[in-house]
Design a protein around this motif. Structure first.
Motif, PDB file in Angstrom:
ATOM      1  N   TRP A   1       0.830  -1.204   0.000  1.00  0.00           N
ATOM      2  CA  TRP A   1       0.000   0.000   0.000  1.00  0.00           C
ATOM      3  C   TRP A   1       0.863   1.253   0.000  1.00  0.00           C
TER       4      TRP A   1
ATOM      5  N   TYR B   1      -2.900  -5.724  -6.105  1.00  0.00           N
ATOM      6  CA  TYR B   1      -4.185  -5.568  -5.412  1.00  0.00           C
ATOM      7  C   TYR B   1      -4.650  -6.916  -4.851  1.00  0.00           C
TER       8      TYR B   1
ATOM      9  N   LEU C   1      -2.563  -8.013  -1.901  1.00  0.00           N
ATOM     10  CA  LEU C   1      -2.924  -7.284  -0.688  1.00  0.00           C
ATOM     11  C   LEU C   1      -4.232  -7.826  -0.091  1.00  0.00           C
TER      12      LEU C   1
ATOM     13  N   TRP D   1      -7.036  -4.219   8.282  1.00  0.00           N
ATOM     14  CA  TRP D   1      -6.745  -2.917   7.672  1.00  0.00           C
ATOM     15  C   TRP D   1      -7.835  -1.901   8.029  1.00  0.00           C
TER      16      TRP D   1
ATOM     17  N   ARG E   1      -9.157   1.777   3.391  1.00  0.00           N
ATOM     18  CA  ARG E   1      -8.168   1.126   2.518  1.00  0.00           C
ATOM     19  C   ARG E   1      -8.703  -0.202   2.000  1.00  0.00           C
TER      20      ARG E   1
ATOM     21  N   VAL F   1      -9.292  -1.209  -2.015  1.00  0.00           N
ATOM     22  CA  VAL F   1      -8.712  -2.387  -2.675  1.00  0.00           C
ATOM     23  C   VAL F   1      -9.820  -3.255  -3.276  1.00  0.00           C
TER      24      VAL F   1
END
Length: 687
Positions: free
Chosen positions: A51, A111, A114, A123, A127, A131
């Motif tokens: 990120w 992406y 993550l 998270w 955020r 994503v």
């Protein structure tokens, strides 16, 4: 003395665009340079996934690109002329960049990586949502396509951007191309003084004596609603409804027929390339509505409730026109005029009678006072900020004396300015390496401009338009989200994006608020109680006719985009005729080519999404019903709406946010009650 060329302000854009220094010739090189910066930053980020190392730096440079392109796009809409060519050149480059990015598998993999990481569940919500929406948009951007299909998808995306711009240009050019001039005032019998003054000003600006009627909104509506000259109404109506088409006074000159055909063909092809049946299915992939059947069922059920009432409305209008106006048969150019006569006969009130009590400046001050009461923010003008036209104002939104957002307000109609009303983004709220970037908005309307002896005076309909656009603005400006992808209206399902705007309109009908936004422009006296009562009594006058008109547009748009192969101009007309047979109650001129100027779906963001207005109206009416229960300025309820809806942006699903505010899922009954349509249980409601 240095011979160096001055750097374009577009390359290092401050928070507020320096409109006094922007030049059309700077646009192409600046946009090319900013896209190069984005590409370089992308390559850096791909080498160190994460990120902070990939997505945050990319957001930073893409925000610079967006903030440079925003004033260029905006100036093309409000000034056109010298900004059209540089805008279109920049649009081609920007579209190509975003299309390429949407198909970048290396970035997509980051992406995905993550999202799949064990830490992802812990998270921050903003955020995570960014994503998740990013992954969805990669799929919708064709990241999974191979070879020829991938190339075709990219080429189609580029072409669709060009065609949307061309469609809008044709509508604007067709609107500007037609005028009607007279030196005989008797031909303008019935027109109110405000409209006559505007027509005289339009003539003077063209070096003519007498009066000029144009197809700009205020001029067109004044003629259709008030002109006693039936021949003039017919002439103006036919010119307006045939704009940018194969027929009418400028038939073939700015014809959007081929543009529509190609747009629909390419949209269908895009959907098929992604494995979907039609473009409507593709459109719903990013909306609240679950599938095409649900949308068609929702619209169909609402039409079934509204049409009997609309037929009664129209039958009453026909009977009145025959008995009182000597019109045995109502023609399309008679509807607004006859409706105004009936409204005056029944309620002794008209929009023109109300207009002196709604001077633009008073309405604006009242709007700001309403927002302060509801959400605890104040508005302050800053006259030092450069703007693009003398009519434009800039304001700061403040809380506890601290600036939290800003907005430009461009209120009046003029030549070479796109018609309608809208909100757009100058920049979004986001956390930058240098601190917090405040959100800034454009708010644009097309009200009648002040004249030499009168300020701008609004109809109550125009008052609701101003509140509507400011509702969009609040959604953009009051966000507490710091991640660009889900800040403000970004990431919000399109069929929920009208919730704050339609919600704020409700205050225009509250007596307590009307006292705040009205005052006679000469004397300052408040709207007389009798006039207020008559205005409120007339609130739902012909509301069913208005509802079926909106449903006509929504059904036409949605059914058009449910077609699997696109459509020819003749097919488009045939489909519109079928929809009208299903829901419409008023006659249509042979020259009517409404679809040729339906910019919402061919040049805006509402393709297979015009139903959003009714879908979100269910939400907004239901949300306002809580204020009806608690009090229209109940501080706790206002704070609840602020925290649950306006501050959250697109960081959570729209239905979850609505349910958090209302304590339950949405219901249809408030909409039916507010519209004056007899309540019957609908089979479907948003949710």
């Amino acid at each position: 003395m240095s011979n160096s060329v001055p750097t374009s302000p577009l390359l290092d854009m401050p928070l507020l665009p320096p409109f006094d220094r922007l030049r059309p010739e700077d646009v192409e090189p600046a946009i090319a340079e900013l896209i190069d910066r984005c590409c370089r930053k992308l390559q850096e980020g791909l080498n160190k996934p994460g990120w902070e190392s990939t997505l945050a730096p990319l957001e930073e440079v893409q925000d610079q690109l967006n903030r440079a392109f925003s004033p260029v796009s905006h100036l093309n809409s409000v000034l056109s002329g010298p900004w059209r060519a540089p805008y279109e050149a920049a649009l081609a480059r920007v579209t190509a960049y975003w299309t390429e990015l949407g198909q970048n598998r290396d970035l997509y993999a980051i992406y995905q990586q993550l999202a799949d990481s064990p830490a992802f569940s812990s998270w921050p919500q903003q955020r995570k949502k960014a994503v998740e929406l990013g992954l969805r948009d990669f799929v919708l951007g064709g990241v999974g396509l191979e070879g020829r299909a991938r190339e075709t998808f990219a080429a189609n995306s580029q072409r669709l951007a060009e065609l949307s711009s061309r469609f809008a240009n044709n509508v604007l050019d067709a609107t500007n191309a037609w005028t009607w001039h007279t030196e005989d005032e008797s031909e303008l019998s019935g027109l109110p003084q405000t409209a006559l003054a505007a027509a005289r000003a339009a003539a003077q600006s063209r070096g003519l004596e007498g009066w000029v009627i144009t197809l700009e909104g205020p001029s067109y509506l004044a003629v259709m609603t008030h002109a006693d000259n039936r021949d003039l109404r017919e002439r103006v109506h036919k010119a307006y409804v045939s704009r940018a088409s194969d027929t009418g006074p400028n038939g073939g000159e700015f014809d959007n027929s081929a543009v529509m055909e190609e747009i629909l063909r390419l949209r269908s092809e895009q959907a098929r390339l992604l494995g979907m049946a039609n473009y409507a299915e593709l459109s719903l992939a990013s909306k609240m509505a679950p599938d095409t059947d649900k949308v068609l069922e929702f619209l169909g059920d609402l039409a079934a409730r509204a049409k009997p009432a609309a037929e009664r409305d129209f039958a009453e209008l026909q009977a009145f026109a025959a008995e009182k106006l000597g019109l045995a048969e109502l023609q399309p150019w008679d509807i607004a005029w006859a409706s105004e006569k009936l409204k005056r006969a029944r309620y002794a009130v008209s929009q023109e009678e109300l207009r002196p009590y709604f001077p633009y400046r008073k309405v604006l001050a009242g709007l700001f006072a309403v927002v302060e009461k509801l959400f605890g923010v104040t508005v302050e003008e800053d006259e030092q900020v450069p703007c693009w036209h003398r009519d434009v104002q800039f304001f700061w939104l403040q809380r506890n004396g601290e600036r939290i957002a800003g907005f430009y307000l461009d209120p009046f109609a003029r030549e070479n300015k796109r018609g309608g009303a809208w909100m757009d983004s100058v920049c979004v709220r986001r956390q930058t390496t240098n601190g917090l970037q405040l959100p800034v908005a454009y708010l644009v309307c097309n009200f009648s401009a002040p004249t030499a002896d009168k300020p701008s005076l609004l109809t109550h309909y125009e008052v609701t338009t101003l509140f509507h656009e400011f509702g969009h603005g609040l959604h953009h400006m009051l966000t507490k989200v710091d991640v660009a992808a889900v800040s403000g209206i970004n990431g919000v399902a399109w069929d929920a994006v009208e919730l704050p705007s339609q919600f704020l309109e409700n205050w225009c009908w509250q007596p307590e608020v009307i006292a705040m936004i009205s005052g006679h422009f000469e004397t300052g006296e408040p709207l007389p109680q009798t006039l207020l009562e008559r205005m409120l009594a007339a609130k739902n006058f012909q509301s069913a006719m208005f509802t079926v008109r909106q449903l006509e547009f929504a059904l036409f748009d949605f059914k058009l985009h449910c077609l699997e192969q696109g459509a020819s101009a003749a097919d488009i007309q045939q489909l519109l005729d079928k929809v009208r047979a299903q829901v419409a109650v008023v006659p249509v001129a042979d020259e009517n080519r409404f679809q040729h100027s339906f910019s919402h779906i061919f040049a805006g963001g509402y393709a297979a999404g015009y139903y959003s207005y009714k879908w979100a109206e269910v939400l907004s009416a239901d949300a306002f019903s809580l204020f009806e229960e608690k009090g229209i300025f109940d501080a706790a309820t206002g704070e609840r709406f602020l925290h649950a809806i306006l501050e959250q942006g697109g960081s959570r699903d729209a239905l979850d946010l609505f349910t958090e505010f209302r304590g339950r899922e949405p219901r249809i009954d408030a909409l039916l009650r507010h519209s004056g349509i007899e309540q019957q249980e609908l089979n479907t409601t948003p949710g």
